[in-house]
Structures are given as structure tokens and as C-alpha cells.
Design an enzyme around this catalytic site. Structure first.
Site, mmCIF file in Angstrom:
data_model
loop_
_atom_site.group_PDB
_atom_site.id
_atom_site.type_symbol
_atom_site.label_atom_id
_atom_site.label_comp_id
_atom_site.label_asym_id
_atom_site.label_seq_id
_atom_site.Cartn_x
_atom_site.Cartn_y
_atom_site.Cartn_z
ATOM 1 N N ASP A 97 -7.880 -5.514 0.317
ATOM 2 C CA ASP A 97 -8.380 -6.424 -0.724
ATOM 3 C C ASP A 97 -7.977 -7.873 -0.523
ATOM 4 O OD1 ASP A 97 -9.651 -4.442 -2.314
ATOM 5 O OD2 ASP A 97 -7.663 -3.735 -2.891
ATOM 6 N N HIS B 182 0.845 -1.185 0.000
ATOM 7 C CA HIS B 182 0.000 0.000 0.000
ATOM 8 C C HIS B 182 0.879 1.232 0.000
ATOM 9 C CE1 HIS B 182 -3.140 2.837 1.163
ATOM 10 N NE2 HIS B 182 -3.990 1.910 0.766
#
Ligand code: ACO
Length: 457
Positions: free
Chosen positions: A386, A329
Site C-alpha cells: 500500500d 506486515h
């Protein structure tokens, strides 16, 4: 802006927002070409510091260069706070863990858009507004006919959100904040209707209309899975799991799609046009499309008979071009707090539904291997939102191509709140980054009969 849902309680609750406009801190000094320039430092609510470079080009002739915007703050915002080093996410100051445990998607949507937790009256009014606006204009139905059955639902979603703006007067025009409450409610409510209709269309199934009696998430499941002759069996654990996914996706500061929404909003385009652009930005596999990519990756590993070991080795070999989807991320250099919540919810919902999914076992194994592998440790790559969400969506019976759509439905309150922030800011200017030109220097036009084919042509 005279918004109907703002009330006395909102004014009383202003302290909950605990926001400031960025205090001015010590100045930064910049030495360039033998001169010293001072730049103001702006300090956020949580002590984050930013060097304001708004006047840099005017005073120095220089611009900053930050490809991918890793060190660039594009705006001040009081909606979400992320501390990527410590894995913290808060909506309007409230930790995501508290909201996940105690709130619902719709209550959280109100919090994100209006800046405070709603009173009972405010929540009822908001829910009523969502219900009143849940039906698409009947003529919208014909637009679904034009898409091939193979169309990705994100393409349909984006097109249909944009098309919706044609049906509602008062949405366009400069600073189109009039009747904001109604348009915001319409968008939150109808995105779910459009999503369900596009799924039914892609399967050649009859459209199911929303029911007034159902709450937001139950209604979505009803529109997705009921038949004209038989209502879908709404299991509370399924409704709660999906509601939690919506809530956990509701906002995430200046990610790619939200920044896109703000970019488009800065031109004073209407709310639906901005949200439609947000869907397009979200679609890519490095962003909201990652949940689909994760399940496809896990499925591929499962089918190949690998337990994940070979796949991890391939990921570490840069020549393979593979990535461990659902990992990494831009902001989190630690475990994404949403991933922790989703992992627990995943175990919970699969147990309650009595489902054993081999993909969950592979995901857990990949996580264990990655978290102990120097490649991932050195790069601070951890599971993101996710990584496990797709497994819950599979258990619920949602097809993979709908996964990014679920993300888009959840993200709508965040996009709307960011749109509102841009529109409410009297100092808001069109977003217009600069660039560093690295193309050819001055060239002159060559007539076509004087040009020679390059060897590669
Ligand atoms: N698998 C393997 N290696 C990775 C991964 C990954 N998932 N993510 C990053 N890396 C590596 C890069 O190859 C790079 O290595 P290098 O330094 O040897 O060149 C290093 O880690 C830094 O990666 P960047 O691409 O510079 O990181 P960036 O911040 O630009 O990208 C992103 C972040 C897009 C999320 C990236 O981690 C990624 O592609 N992850 C997989 C896709 C994904 O899960 N996306 C969802 C993100 S969350 C969201 O949008 C809701």
C-alpha cells in the site's frame, strides 16, 4: 464439480501446480500433566512445517491460544506461497515478478482460480464469459438510489455484491458449486461495474455502461471516466498501470479478508455472500484501507510543511498513537515484493504522464528515513503493497475513497479461488475456533430493585 473451464490442458498442466496435500513428517512430542502426547507434523511443498493439533483437545483436553493467529495455519492451500523472511510471493508457484512483467490481470485471475496458465482457447472462453456477464441486472440500478452521496464506496460495494445474489438462481444451496464458472466470471466482471457505478453515483454523474470492445481494465476506466457525450481518452500506460495494480493484489494467502471469505464459505454460504464479507474485512485501515490512509497521511505531512522528519518522530513515540501507514506486515519481515514492483511502476507512470507529485517525494523520504532508523529496523518494518500504490492511483485520477475498492476488485480472483478450495474439499468443516473464557465465574441473577448504581454510572 464439472466446471466448464476445466479442460484436457488443465489435466496436462497439473504438474505446474506442483502441490501436495501436505506430507507427513516427523512427529512432535508434547508433555502435559506428566503424560507425553505425539502430534503429527505436516510438511508443505516448500518445506514449511506445521504441527497438526486437530486432535489436541480430544486427546489432552487443552486448546491452543494464539490471539491474532500469528502461529496458526487455518487451512492447507495450493493457491499462493509467501516466504515473508525472503520477500517471496508466488501465485500457483509462479513468482509475482514474472507475472507482473509478462501477464495480465485476467490471465492471472484464470491462473489463480483454475490452477494453471490458460491456453489461448481457455483465455478466450474466460474473457467471453466476463464480457457476457459484465452488465448488472437492470433492476440493480435502483439499489444505488438508496445510498447517500456521502456513502463510502466500500459500503456500497459490499451491499451491492450481496444484493446481486438475489438476482441469480442456482447460487444458493448446499455446496453451491454448480455453474461455478459463470458465477465466478459474473463476480469478477460485475464488481468492476458496481465499483464504477457507485463512484458515478457519489459524484452525481450519469452511469456509463461497459463496452463490449474494451478489455477488462480499459472498460473499468471507461465506466469511471467517460461521459455520455465523450469517451475517456484511454492512455495505454494508465491502463497498464491499473492492470498491474489489480494483478499484484490478486491473491495473498490467508490475509484477514481471504480468511473471512473462507470462514463464511465454510458455512456453505453462496459465493456473493462470501465476497461481500471479504469486502467488509478488507475495508479497515490496517488492511485494504491502508492505501487510502497512506495518501491521507502523506497529504497531511505535505500540508503541515514537514518533510517527514517530525512525522517519523511522532510514530516512534507510542503515546502519539500514530503508525507509518503502508509500513509493516504480519508475514513479510522483509521488503514486500509487490511494493518493489509498485515503486518502479510509480516512477514509470508518473514520468510517462509527466506528473510531478510532491507526495511521492515525501514517501521516498519517509522510506529512506525509516529503513535507516533502529525503530523500524528492530521491528523489521518495511514498505508494504500500500505504500506506493495510492500515488499511482492519484496519478490516474482515482479519488482516495476508491483506493480500497481497487484493492477489492484486484483481490476478487483470490477470494474466488479460496471459496472454491473450501467448496471442493470433501473434508471441509465449518470453521469454528475455540476461545479461552476469562469472564466472571458463576453469578446469579439479581432483580432490578436490588441492584445499586455503580459510582461511574
Ligand atoms: N508504524 C509504526 N510502528 C509499527 C507499524 C507501523 N506501520 N507496524 C507495526 N509497528 C510496530 C508496533 O507498534 C509494534 O511495536 P511494539 O513491539 O513496540 O509494540 C510492532 O511494530 C509489531 O506490530 P504489530 O501490530 O504487532 O504487528 P502486526 O503483525 O500485528 O500488524 C500491520 C501488521 C497491521 C500491517 C501493522 O504493521 C500496521 O498497522 N501497519 C500499518 C497499516 C498498513 O500499512 N496496513 C496494510 C498491511 S498490508 C495489507 O493488508 C494489504
Amino acid at each position: 464439480m464439472g466446471s466448464q473451464l476445466f479442460s484436457e490442458s488443465e489435466k496436462n498442466n497439473q504438474h505446474q501446480m506442483n502441490c501436495n496435500n501436505g506430507n507427513v513428517g516427523p512427529e512432535a512430542k508434547l508433555e502435559l500433566d506428566g503424560k507425553t502426547f505425539t502430534l503429527p507434523v505436516v510438511v508443505g511443498t516448500e518445506g514449511e512445517r506445521a504441527i497438526s493439533i486437530a486432535s489436541l483437545r480430544e486427546t489432552t483436553g487443552y486448546i491452543t491460544l494464539d490471539e491474532g493467529y500469528a502461529s496458526t495455519g487455518s487451512c492447507k492451500s495450493s493457491i499462493s506461497y509467501i516466504d515473508g523472511e525472503n520477500g517471496i510471493l508466488r501465485y500457483r508457484g509462479i513468482p509475482i515478478e514474472e507475472l507482473a512483467e509478462k501477464s495480465t490481470f485476467i490471465e492471472t485471475a484464470y491462473l489463480i482460480i483454475y490452477g494453471h496458465l490458460p491456453t489461448r482457447r481457455e483465455l478466450r472462453r474466460f474473457s467471453d464469459l466476463l464480457t457476457e456477464n459484465q452488465n448488472l441486472h437492470e433492476d440493480m440500478k435502483y439499489h444505488f438510489e438508496g445510498f447517500p452521496s456521502t456513502a463510502h464506496p466500500m459500503a456500497i460495494l459490499s451491499a451491492m455484491i450481496n444484493a446481486s445474489s438475489c438476482f441469480y438462481a442456482g447460487l444458493n444451496g448446499p455446496r453451491n458449486v454448480e455453474r461455478f464458472d459463470v458465477h465466478a466470471a459474473r463476480l469478477i466482471s460485475q464488481v468492476r461495474t458496481i465499483a464504477a457505478f457507485s463512484y458515478r453515483k457519489s459524484r452525481g454523474l450519469p452511469i456509463i455502461y461497459p463496452k463490449k470492445a474494451y478489455k477488462y481494465t480499459a472498460n473499468f476506466l471507461h465506466m469511471m471516466f467517460s461521459d455520455p457525450y465523450e469517451d475517456y481518452d484511454l492512455k495505454p500506460e494508465v491502463v497498464r498501470a491499473l492492470d498491474l495494480l489489480f494483478l499484484l493484489h490478486a491473491d495473498h494467502e490467508q490475509n484477514c479478508s481471504t480468511a473471512t471469505v473462507r470462514m463464511v464459505a465454510s458455512t456453505q454460504a453462496n459465493l456473493f455472500a462470501c465476497a461481500s464479507a471479504g469486502v467488509c474485512a478488507l475495508w479497515g485501515p490496517l488492511h485494504g484501507g491502508a492505501n487510502q490512509a497512506v495518501v491521507e497521511m502523506l497529504d497531511e505531512i505535505y500540508r503541515s510543511g514537514d518533510d517527514g522528519t517530525k512525522f517519523i518522530a511522532a510514530v516512534k513515540d507510542k503515546k502519539s498513537g500514530r503508525r507509518l501507514m503502508g509500513f509493516g506486515h504480519r508475514v513479510y519481515r522483509n521488503y514486500d515484493p509487490r511494493a518493489k514492483i509498485i515503486k518502479r511502476a510509480c516512477d514509470d507512470v508518473l514520468a510517462k504522464l509527466n506528473i510531478s507529485d510532491p507526495l511521492l517525494d515525501i514517501a521516498k523520504r519517509l522510506e529512506e528515513v525509516a529503513l535507516n532508523d533502529s525503530y523500524f529496523i528492530e521491528r523489521k518494518l518495511y514498505p508494504n503493497v500500500d505504500f506506493y500504490s495510492g500515488i499511482i492511483m492519484r496519478a490516474i485520477g482515482l479519488p482516495v475513497e476508491m483506493f480500497p475498492v481497487i484493492f477489492a476488485i484486484g483481490r476478487m480472483p483470490g477470494w474466488i479461488a479460496n471459496f472454491k478450495e473450501v467448496m471442493d474439499d470433501p473434508k471441509s468443516r465449518i470453521y469454528r475456533p475455540r476461545q479461552l473464557y476469562v469472564g466472571p465465574s458463576l453469578q446469579h441473577y439479581v432483580p432490578i430493585d436490588k441492584r445499586s448504581d455503580s459510582p461511574a454510572a
